[in-house]
Scaffold this motif. Structure first.
Motif, PDB file in Angstrom:
ATOM      1  N   ARG A 122      47.239  41.794  46.084  1.00  0.00           N
ATOM      2  CA  ARG A 122      46.873  40.332  45.978  1.00  0.00           C
ATOM      3  C   ARG A 122      47.253  39.894  44.246  1.00  0.00           C
ATOM      4  O   ARG A 122      46.818  40.795  43.753  1.00  0.00           O
ATOM      5  N   LEU A 127      48.296  34.323  38.827  1.00  0.00           N
ATOM      6  CA  LEU A 127      47.895  33.990  37.693  1.00  0.00           C
ATOM      7  C   LEU A 127      46.299  34.311  37.605  1.00  0.00           C
ATOM      8  O   LEU A 127      45.644  34.034  38.321  1.00  0.00           O
ATOM      9  N   TRP A 178      57.047  44.139  39.221  1.00  0.00           N
ATOM     10  CA  TRP A 178      56.843  44.857  40.217  1.00  0.00           C
ATOM     11  C   TRP A 178      57.484  44.331  41.590  1.00  0.00           C
ATOM     12  O   TRP A 178      57.636  43.200  41.700  1.00  0.00           O
ATOM     13  N   PHE A 184      47.003  26.063  43.232  1.00  0.00           N
ATOM     14  CA  PHE A 184      48.249  26.809  42.734  1.00  0.00           C
ATOM     15  C   PHE A 184      49.454  25.893  43.075  1.00  0.00           C
ATOM     16  O   PHE A 184      49.363  25.186  44.232  1.00  0.00           O
ATOM     17  N   LYS A 243      43.785  37.416  52.039  1.00  0.00           N
ATOM     18  CA  LYS A 243      44.597  38.046  50.637  1.00  0.00           C
ATOM     19  C   LYS A 243      45.919  37.772  50.486  1.00  0.00           C
ATOM     20  O   LYS A 243      46.313  37.724  49.293  1.00  0.00           O
ATOM     21  N   ARG A 296      51.855  30.528  54.378  1.00  0.00           N
ATOM     22  CA  ARG A 296      52.588  30.759  53.038  1.00  0.00           C
ATOM     23  C   ARG A 296      53.659  30.410  53.111  1.00  0.00           C
ATOM     24  O   ARG A 296      54.373  30.514  54.073  1.00  0.00           O
ATOM     25  N   TYR A 338      56.369  33.647  42.210  1.00  0.00           N
ATOM     26  CA  TYR A 338      55.399  32.736  41.951  1.00  0.00           C
ATOM     27  C   TYR A 338      55.935  31.267  42.679  1.00  0.00           C
ATOM     28  O   TYR A 338      55.329  30.231  42.490  1.00  0.00           O
ATOM     29  N   SER A 374      56.477  31.522  45.918  1.00  0.00           N
ATOM     30  CA  SER A 374      55.966  31.795  47.279  1.00  0.00           C
ATOM     31  C   SER A 374      54.426  31.392  47.251  1.00  0.00           C
ATOM     32  O   SER A 374      53.584  32.386  47.338  1.00  0.00           O
ATOM     33  N   VAL A 375      54.258  30.061  47.421  1.00  0.00           N
ATOM     34  CA  VAL A 375      53.033  29.521  47.426  1.00  0.00           C
ATOM     35  C   VAL A 375      52.126  30.091  48.673  1.00  0.00           C
ATOM     36  O   VAL A 375      52.333  29.897  49.748  1.00  0.00           O
TER      37      VAL A 375
END
Ligand code: MTE
Ligand code: MO
Length: 231
Positions: free
Chosen positions: A19, A22, A73, A114, A142, A148, A157, A159-160
């Motif tokens: 998981r 930010l 990553w 987010f 998680k 999503r 970032y 992929s909300v």
């Protein structure tokens, strides 16, 4: 999209999907995020709420795709299942909400506050999913329950997780980035190494890399215990 794809520039493979996000969102994971209808708004004729029942009338698709975080990553071959964003847009959103023809700026919002922006054209790609399953199991908190976004061609970032609202705007100025401005690229395509704005990608690689283990630990520490979807 699949594991046969060469690793994009600057990325390194890790062996599990942590998981991640930010730091300020680490503490905002709930054991159970409520299943809310998806709010559709912005420059639309009619703001609407799409509930679970209408979404589940769409064709279910399963997809194996690599997941690339901007911090460098990458997790190979993640198996998602859900609905194509394009199917949702063409079958549900266009009819019910009737977004303006010029409403090409899309803002996606998660229940934790987010948010991300993407051009509509990018969201209509065949590999962009509204996912509710991961590795054959219902998505846990998680990794973004109840629903999503998964946009494999873009850095993570976009992929909300815990998606609760999608807005279609004619102008791009409704978006307030959750990060610092230089970290937010309007498209963030992995193949083009669009990590952020203004700063060169190799500098961003170097800036972000030391944060990976710290952020993984932070997100692990703040994960509510009730969630069973660990891997
Ligand atoms: N709601 C929400 N979505 C989010 C984030 C977040 O903090 N909150 N972080 C983003 C980032 S930076 C990444 S890399 C991925 C990580 O997804 P994962 O936690 O399932 O690995 O989620 C993205 N979507
Ligand atoms: Mo990320």
């Amino acid at each position: 999209m699949t594991t046969d794809a060469p690793l994009p520039p600057g990325q390194r493979v890790i062996d599990r999907l942590p998981r991640f996000g930010l730091p300020r969102y680490a503490g905002r994971c709930q054991a159970r995020f409520p299943v809310l209808p998806l709010r559709i708004g912005g420059d639309v004729e009619q703001a609407v709420e799409l509930d679970w029942a209408v979404l589940s009338d769409l064709a279910r698709v399963e997809q194996i795709s690599d997941f690339h975080c901007v911090t460098t990553w990458s997790k190979r071959a993640v198996c998602w299942s859900g609905y194509r964003f394009a199917d949702c847009y063409h079958s549900l959103i266009q009819d019910r909400a009737r977004p303006a023809a010029q409403a090409q700026f899309v803002i996606l919002r998660g229940q934790d506050g987010f948010r991300a922006r993407l051009p509509l054209a990018d969201l209509l790609a065949a590999d962009v999913l509204l996912a509710d399953r991961l590795d054959g199991r219902p998505l846990g908190a998680k990794h973004g329950a109840p629903l999503r976004l998964v946009a494999p061609a873009h850095y993570g970032y976009k992929s909300v997780k815990h998606l609760c609202a999608v807005e279609f705007w004619c102008h791009g100025d409704h978006f307030k980035t959750p990060s610092l401005a230089f970290m937010d690229h309007p498209r963030a395509r992995v193949d083009h190494e669009e990590r952020g704005q203004w700063l060169p990608a190799p500098l961003l690689r170097w800036l972000y890399r030391p944060w990976i283990p710290r952020l993984i630990r932070l997100f692990e520490r703040t994960l509510p215990r009730a969630d069973e979807n660990h891997r």
